[in-house]
Design a protein around this motif. Structure first.
Motif, PDB file in Angstrom:
ATOM      1  N   ASP A 192       0.930  -1.241   0.043  1.00 38.08           N
ATOM      2  CA  ASP A 192       0.029   0.071   0.026  1.00 38.08           C
ATOM      3  C   ASP A 192       0.772   1.093  -0.081  1.00 38.08           C
ATOM      4  OD1 ASP A 192      -2.336  -1.576   0.097  1.00 38.08           O
ATOM      5  OD2 ASP A 192      -2.287  -1.748   2.440  1.00 38.08           O
ATOM      6  N   GLY A 193       0.300   2.420  -0.268  1.00 34.50           N
ATOM      7  CA  GLY A 193       1.061   3.762  -0.263  1.00 34.50           C
ATOM      8  C   GLY A 193       1.464   4.126  -1.461  1.00 34.50           C
ATOM      9  N   ALA A 194       2.496   4.858  -1.347  1.00 36.02           N
ATOM     10  CA  ALA A 194       3.042   5.601  -2.669  1.00 36.02           C
ATOM     11  C   ALA A 194       3.640   4.487  -3.637  1.00 36.02           C
ATOM     12  CB  ALA A 194       4.470   6.516  -2.319  1.00 36.02           C
ATOM     13  N   GLU A 195       4.177   3.297  -3.228  1.00 37.00           N
ATOM     14  CA  GLU A 195       4.602   2.306  -4.163  1.00 37.00           C
ATOM     15  C   GLU A 195       3.361   1.790  -4.968  1.00 37.00           C
ATOM     16  OE1 GLU A 195       6.473  -1.940  -4.007  1.00 37.00           O
ATOM     17  OE2 GLU A 195       7.854  -0.299  -2.903  1.00 37.00           O
ATOM     18  N   ASP A 196       2.256   1.484  -4.319  1.00 37.15           N
ATOM     19  CA  ASP A 196       1.046   1.319  -5.117  1.00 37.15           C
ATOM     20  C   ASP A 196       0.617   2.042  -6.172  1.00 37.15           C
ATOM     21  OD1 ASP A 196      -0.895  -0.712  -5.331  1.00 37.15           O
ATOM     22  OD2 ASP A 196      -2.329   0.520  -4.304  1.00 37.15           O
ATOM     23  N   LYS A 197       0.755   3.339  -5.861  1.00 36.44           N
ATOM     24  CA  LYS A 197       0.448   4.239  -7.173  1.00 36.44           C
ATOM     25  C   LYS A 197       1.383   4.054  -8.178  1.00 36.44           C
ATOM     26  CE  LYS A 197      -1.781   7.672  -4.034  1.00 36.44           C
ATOM     27  NZ  LYS A 197      -1.709   9.045  -3.552  1.00 36.44           N
ATOM     28  N   VAL A 198       2.748   3.581  -8.139  1.00 38.02           N
ATOM     29  CA  VAL A 198       3.647   3.700  -8.911  1.00 38.02           C
ATOM     30  C   VAL A 198       3.228   2.298  -9.843  1.00 38.02           C
ATOM     31  CG1 VAL A 198       6.075   2.960  -9.510  1.00 38.02           C
ATOM     32  CG2 VAL A 198       5.598   4.702  -7.838  1.00 38.02           C
ATOM     33  N   ARG A 199       2.688   1.282  -9.166  1.00 32.72           N
ATOM     34  CA  ARG A 199       2.244   0.171  -9.695  1.00 32.72           C
ATOM     35  C   ARG A 199       1.307   0.434 -10.672  1.00 32.72           C
ATOM     36  NH1 ARG A 199       5.499  -4.755  -8.851  1.00 32.72           N
ATOM     37  NH2 ARG A 199       6.606  -4.273  -6.705  1.00 32.72           N
ATOM     38  N   VAL A 200       0.276   1.066 -10.354  1.00 29.62           N
ATOM     39  CA  VAL A 200      -0.976   1.468 -10.895  1.00 29.62           C
ATOM     40  C   VAL A 200      -0.408   2.319 -12.242  1.00 29.62           C
ATOM     41  CG1 VAL A 200      -2.910   2.764 -11.016  1.00 29.62           C
ATOM     42  CG2 VAL A 200      -2.431   1.733  -9.032  1.00 29.62           C
ATOM     43  N   LYS A 201       0.383   3.016 -11.983  1.00 29.86           N
ATOM     44  CA  LYS A 201       0.799   3.672 -13.337  1.00 29.86           C
ATOM     45  C   LYS A 201       1.730   2.753 -14.360  1.00 29.86           C
ATOM     46  CE  LYS A 201       1.204   8.305 -11.832  1.00 29.86           C
ATOM     47  NZ  LYS A 201       2.159   9.562 -11.681  1.00 29.86           N
ATOM     48  N   GLU A 202       2.369   1.799 -13.985  1.00 33.67           N
ATOM     49  CA  GLU A 202       3.021   0.720 -14.347  1.00 33.67           C
ATOM     50  C   GLU A 202       1.861  -0.079 -15.412  1.00 33.67           C
ATOM     51  OE1 GLU A 202       5.370  -1.812 -12.508  1.00 33.67           O
ATOM     52  OE2 GLU A 202       7.057  -0.364 -11.815  1.00 33.67           O
ATOM     53  N   GLY A 203       0.924  -0.354 -14.560  1.00 31.73           N
ATOM     54  CA  GLY A 203      -0.152  -1.293 -15.332  1.00 31.73           C
ATOM     55  C   GLY A 203      -0.924  -0.292 -16.101  1.00 31.73           C
ATOM     56  N   GLU A 204      -1.107   1.012 -16.028  1.00 32.49           N
ATOM     57  CA  GLU A 204      -1.833   1.756 -17.113  1.00 32.49           C
ATOM     58  C   GLU A 204      -1.001   1.638 -18.601  1.00 32.49           C
ATOM     59  OE1 GLU A 204      -2.589   5.451 -15.159  1.00 32.49           O
ATOM     60  OE2 GLU A 204      -4.435   4.730 -14.002  1.00 32.49           O
ATOM     61  N   ARG A 205       0.514   2.029 -18.220  1.00 36.54           N
ATOM     62  CA  ARG A 205       1.204   2.023 -19.399  1.00 36.54           C
ATOM     63  C   ARG A 205       1.344   0.656 -20.143  1.00 36.54           C
ATOM     64  NH1 ARG A 205       5.368   4.967 -15.981  1.00 36.54           N
ATOM     65  NH2 ARG A 205       6.419   2.535 -15.611  1.00 36.54           N
ATOM     66  N   TRP A 206       1.221  -0.312 -19.378  1.00 34.03           N
ATOM     67  CA  TRP A 206       1.312  -1.872 -20.014  1.00 34.03           C
ATOM     68  C   TRP A 206       0.071  -1.986 -20.796  1.00 34.03           C
ATOM     69  CZ3 TRP A 206       3.299  -6.354 -21.225  1.00 34.03           C
ATOM     70  CH2 TRP A 206       2.293  -7.376 -21.395  1.00 34.03           C
ATOM     71  N   ARG A 207      -1.072  -1.512 -20.245  1.00 34.86           N
ATOM     72  CA  ARG A 207      -2.415  -1.835 -21.058  1.00 34.86           C
ATOM     73  C   ARG A 207      -2.453  -0.749 -22.147  1.00 34.86           C
ATOM     74  NH1 ARG A 207      -8.079  -0.363 -20.454  1.00 34.86           N
ATOM     75  NH2 ARG A 207      -9.233  -2.093 -21.353  1.00 34.86           N
ATOM     76  N   GLU A 208      -2.177   0.320 -21.636  1.00 39.41           N
ATOM     77  CA  GLU A 208      -2.159   1.592 -23.114  1.00 39.41           C
ATOM     78  C   GLU A 208      -1.053   1.579 -24.015  1.00 39.41           C
ATOM     79  OE1 GLU A 208      -5.185   2.930 -23.541  1.00 39.41           O
ATOM     80  OE2 GLU A 208      -5.897   1.881 -22.018  1.00 39.41           O
ATOM     81  N   HIS A 209      -0.567   0.194 -24.567  1.00 37.52           N
ATOM     82  CA  HIS A 209       0.419   0.199 -25.486  1.00 37.52           C
ATOM     83  C   HIS A 209       0.178   1.061 -26.834  1.00 37.52           C
ATOM     84  CE1 HIS A 209      -1.685  -2.990 -27.692  1.00 37.52           C
ATOM     85  NE2 HIS A 209      -2.117  -3.345 -26.315  1.00 37.52           N
ATOM     86  N   TRP A 210       1.365   1.088 -27.627  1.00 34.05           N
ATOM     87  CA  TRP A 210       1.301   1.977 -28.810  1.00 34.05           C
ATOM     88  C   TRP A 210      -0.021   1.514 -29.677  1.00 34.05           C
ATOM     89  CZ3 TRP A 210       2.463   0.010 -33.607  1.00 34.05           C
ATOM     90  CH2 TRP A 210       3.340  -1.335 -33.634  1.00 34.05           C
TER      91      TRP A 210
END
Length: 124
Positions: free
Chosen positions: A84-102
């Motif tokens: 939980d916490g700040a690292e969780d937000k980093v993981r969410v951004k990683e997941g969004e980048r993964w899903r929204e590929h080129w």
């Protein structure tokens, strides 16, 4: 054996009435090389389909292993688990980048019609 007659000729009546046995056909098939069987124009669609399937599977596998935010190679990364916490937000951004590929971003800008020229001419 018939006398006065050459066996095996192209116009031979014996060959027309007595087709080759299964054994001789099998021997003929076994004597063909790999190249004679598989490098022919009528086999190219099989090569294309198999090559496409292998290429897509390789692309998907490499993308999963190399880029997926849920896949951790190192032992420390696997030991982290979900936090939980700040690292969780980093993981969410990683997941969004993964899903929204080129490819997905590119396809969103395209029309969803298969034949846009035909569709526009038919609707006039």
């Amino acid at each position: 054996f018939r006398t006065g007659h050459v066996l095996g000729g192209e116009g031979d009546a014996y060959n027309r009435t007595h087709p080759p046995s299964a054994k001789s056909q099998t021997h003929h098939m076994a004597s063909k090389t790999w190249r004679e069987i598989w490098i022919r124009p009528e086999v190219f669609p099989i090569w294309i389909a198999c090559g496409g399937a292998v290429g897509l599977a390789a692309f998907f596998s490499v993308r999963q292993v190399a880029c997926s935010p849920g896949f951790r190679i190192t032992k420390a990364g696997r030991a982290e688990g979900c936090s939980d916490g700040a690292e969780d937000k980093v993981r969410v951004k990683e997941g969004e980048r993964w899903r929204e590929h080129w490819i997905r971003r590119y396809l969103r800008t395209q029309k969803t019609e298969i034949f846009p020229g035909i569709n526009s001419s038919m609707s006039k």
